[in-house]
Design a protein around this motif. Structure first.
Motif, PDB file in Angstrom:
ATOM      1  N   TYR A  50       0.810  -1.215   0.000  1.00 17.91           N
ATOM      2  CA  TYR A  50       0.000   0.000   0.000  1.00 17.91           C
ATOM      3  C   TYR A  50       0.848   1.271   0.000  1.00 17.91           C
ATOM      4  CZ  TYR A  50      -3.668  -3.324   1.260  1.00 17.91           C
ATOM      5  OH  TYR A  50      -4.540  -4.385   1.269  1.00 17.91           O
ATOM      6  N   GLY A  51       2.141   1.134  -0.181  1.00 17.50           N
ATOM      7  CA  GLY A  51       3.009   2.301  -0.246  1.00 17.50           C
ATOM      8  C   GLY A  51       4.073   2.356   0.833  1.00 17.50           C
ATOM      9  N   MET A  52       4.032   1.407   1.776  1.00 17.66           N
ATOM     10  CA  MET A  52       4.987   1.434   2.881  1.00 17.66           C
ATOM     11  C   MET A  52       6.437   1.267   2.409  1.00 17.66           C
ATOM     12  SD  MET A  52       5.673   1.859   6.025  1.00 17.66           S
ATOM     13  CE  MET A  52       4.105   1.820   6.890  1.00 17.66           C
ATOM     14  N   ARG A  53       6.656   0.458   1.398  1.00 18.42           N
ATOM     15  CA  ARG A  53       8.028   0.247   0.906  1.00 18.42           C
ATOM     16  C   ARG A  53       8.646   1.551   0.409  1.00 18.42           C
ATOM     17  NH1 ARG A  53       7.247  -5.304  -2.682  1.00 18.42           N
ATOM     18  NH2 ARG A  53       6.620  -6.662  -0.938  1.00 18.42           N
ATOM     19  N   ALA A  54       7.834   2.413  -0.159  1.00 22.13           N
ATOM     20  CA  ALA A  54       8.343   3.706  -0.628  1.00 22.13           C
ATOM     21  C   ALA A  54       8.414   4.717   0.508  1.00 22.13           C
ATOM     22  CB  ALA A  54       7.448   4.234  -1.752  1.00 22.13           C
ATOM     23  N   HIS A 153      -5.001   5.538   4.617  1.00 19.17           N
ATOM     24  CA  HIS A 153      -5.461   4.380   3.860  1.00 19.17           C
ATOM     25  C   HIS A 153      -6.812   3.960   4.429  1.00 19.17           C
ATOM     26  CE1 HIS A 153      -1.191   4.518   3.042  1.00 19.17           C
ATOM     27  NE2 HIS A 153      -1.360   3.680   2.043  1.00 19.17           N
ATOM     28  N   VAL A 154      -7.851   4.137   3.658  1.00 15.53           N
ATOM     29  CA  VAL A 154      -9.207   3.801   4.102  1.00 15.53           C
ATOM     30  C   VAL A 154      -9.489   2.336   3.759  1.00 15.53           C
ATOM     31  CG1 VAL A 154     -11.651   4.365   3.962  1.00 15.53           C
ATOM     32  CG2 VAL A 154      -9.936   6.183   3.733  1.00 15.53           C
ATOM     33  N   LYS A 181      -5.382   7.176  -4.551  1.00 17.36           N
ATOM     34  CA  LYS A 181      -5.024   5.929  -5.219  1.00 17.36           C
ATOM     35  C   LYS A 181      -5.929   4.812  -4.743  1.00 17.36           C
ATOM     36  CE  LYS A 181      -1.230   2.775  -6.338  1.00 17.36           C
ATOM     37  NZ  LYS A 181       0.217   2.511  -6.245  1.00 17.36           N
ATOM     38  N   ARG A 182      -6.478   4.063  -5.680  1.00 15.28           N
ATOM     39  CA  ARG A 182      -7.344   2.937  -5.352  1.00 15.28           C
ATOM     40  C   ARG A 182      -6.575   1.642  -5.576  1.00 15.28           C
ATOM     41  NH1 ARG A 182     -10.460  -0.886  -7.639  1.00 15.28           N
ATOM     42  NH2 ARG A 182     -12.472  -1.388  -6.680  1.00 15.28           N
ATOM     43  N   PHE A 183      -6.666   0.724  -4.608  1.00 12.63           N
ATOM     44  CA  PHE A 183      -5.994  -0.564  -4.720  1.00 12.63           C
ATOM     45  C   PHE A 183      -6.995  -1.649  -5.115  1.00 12.63           C
ATOM     46  CE2 PHE A 183      -3.377   2.048  -2.019  1.00 12.63           C
ATOM     47  CZ  PHE A 183      -2.082   1.760  -2.436  1.00 12.63           C
ATOM     48  N   GLY A 186      -9.855  -2.778  -2.809  1.00 10.97           N
ATOM     49  CA  GLY A 186     -10.826  -1.798  -2.351  1.00 10.97           C
ATOM     50  C   GLY A 186     -10.289  -0.751  -1.404  1.00 10.97           C
ATOM     51  N   VAL A 187      -9.054  -0.889  -0.957  1.00  8.47           N
ATOM     52  CA  VAL A 187      -8.436   0.139  -0.113  1.00  8.47           C
ATOM     53  C   VAL A 187      -8.218   1.401  -0.950  1.00  8.47           C
ATOM     54  CG1 VAL A 187      -6.341   0.776   1.154  1.00  8.47           C
ATOM     55  CG2 VAL A 187      -7.318  -1.512   1.434  1.00  8.47           C
ATOM     56  N   VAL A 188      -8.484   2.552  -0.347  1.00  7.40           N
ATOM     57  CA  VAL A 188      -8.258   3.833  -1.021  1.00  7.40           C
ATOM     58  C   VAL A 188      -7.274   4.655  -0.201  1.00  7.40           C
ATOM     59  CG1 VAL A 188      -9.306   5.981  -1.834  1.00  7.40           C
ATOM     60  CG2 VAL A 188     -10.557   3.825  -2.042  1.00  7.40           C
ATOM     61  N   ARG A 189      -6.245   5.153  -0.858  1.00  9.30           N
ATOM     62  CA  ARG A 189      -5.234   5.977  -0.204  1.00  9.30           C
ATOM     63  C   ARG A 189      -5.514   7.442  -0.507  1.00  9.30           C
ATOM     64  NH1 ARG A 189       1.318   5.477  -1.227  1.00  9.30           N
ATOM     65  NH2 ARG A 189       1.975   7.151   0.218  1.00  9.30           N
ATOM     66  N   LEU A 190      -5.721   8.238   0.543  1.00  7.57           N
ATOM     67  CA  LEU A 190      -5.993   9.661   0.421  1.00  7.57           C
ATOM     68  C   LEU A 190      -4.821  10.440   1.020  1.00  7.57           C
ATOM     69  CD1 LEU A 190      -9.689   9.581   1.715  1.00  7.57           C
ATOM     70  CD2 LEU A 190      -8.928   9.576  -0.668  1.00  7.57           C
TER      71      LEU A 190
END
Length: 201
Positions: A50-54, A153-154, A181-183, A186-190
């Motif tokens: 979900y973006g943690m690696r970056a 992350h919703v 960003k939508r994964f 269904g998770v959405v990153r705002l």
């Protein structure tokens, strides 16, 4: 009051160090159940980044609330884990009016004013700062004008009740949307920026 530690740090980032709330919430806005439980969050597929690696390489400091710190210790104690709960390669600061006599390895306690500490931290060369929370600590930094961004992350789950993202009190703080960003699950990153505020409302 603990002061930011001067340590041999990785290459610093250009520009101001940001304090970033990087966090997950339920679809109804909670970061945990009333007792701090996040089992609903742990159900997410481990194959999705979900973006943690970056994000993780951009920070060198984590800010924790006392309740979050105590919850982590209790959680790992139940699992029989005695160490390694906190990344000792980073600076970990836990905010508490009554620090314990002994802190977990890699942790320092802070009992002084939030704003003073935040300004000292920003003045110390380094990378960005991860505001882990919980809700009370996020509220204290936000109301003192010391949060720069929310990266939320919703999770597509309703839990009905729990600990909110920010401890409730009267506010009127507009946010600027930086990205969405939508994964696939269904998770959405705002990703929001907080306007520059250096005073309490």
């Amino acid at each position: 009051m603990a002061r930011p530690v001067t340590r041999p740090a990785p290459p610093t980032l250009k520009g101001k160090r940001k304090i970033i709330v990087y966090i997950a919430t339920s679809a109804d806005g909670y970061i945990a159940r009333p007792d701090g439980d996040v089992e609903w969050l742990n159900r997410r597929p481990r194959t999705v980044d979900y973006g943690m690696r970056a994000f993780y390489p951009t920070i060198d400091t984590i800010l924790w609330g006392r309740k979050t710190y105590d919850w982590i210790l209790a959680y790992y104690k139940k699992k029989g884990r005695k160490g390694g709960m906190f990344d000792t390669k980073l600076a970990n600061y836990v905010f508490s009016r009554k620090p314990p006599k002994r802190a977990a390895p890699g942790v320092e306690f802070v009992s002084g004013p939030v704003k003073e500490f935040a300004q000292q931290l920003r003045a110390t060369p380094g990378k960005h700062i991860w505001m882990m929370g919980g809700a009370g600590l996020i509220a204290s930094f936000l109301d003192d004008g010391e949060i720069d961004e929310f990266d939320i992350h919703v999770i597509p789950t309703l839990i009905g009740e729990g600990i909110p993202l920010v401890a409730p009190r009267h506010r009127d703080i507009p946010l600027t949307l930086k990205s969405v960003k939508r994964f696939s699950d269904g998770v959405v990153r705002l990703h929001y920026a907080v306007p520059q505020r250096r005073h309490k409302p």
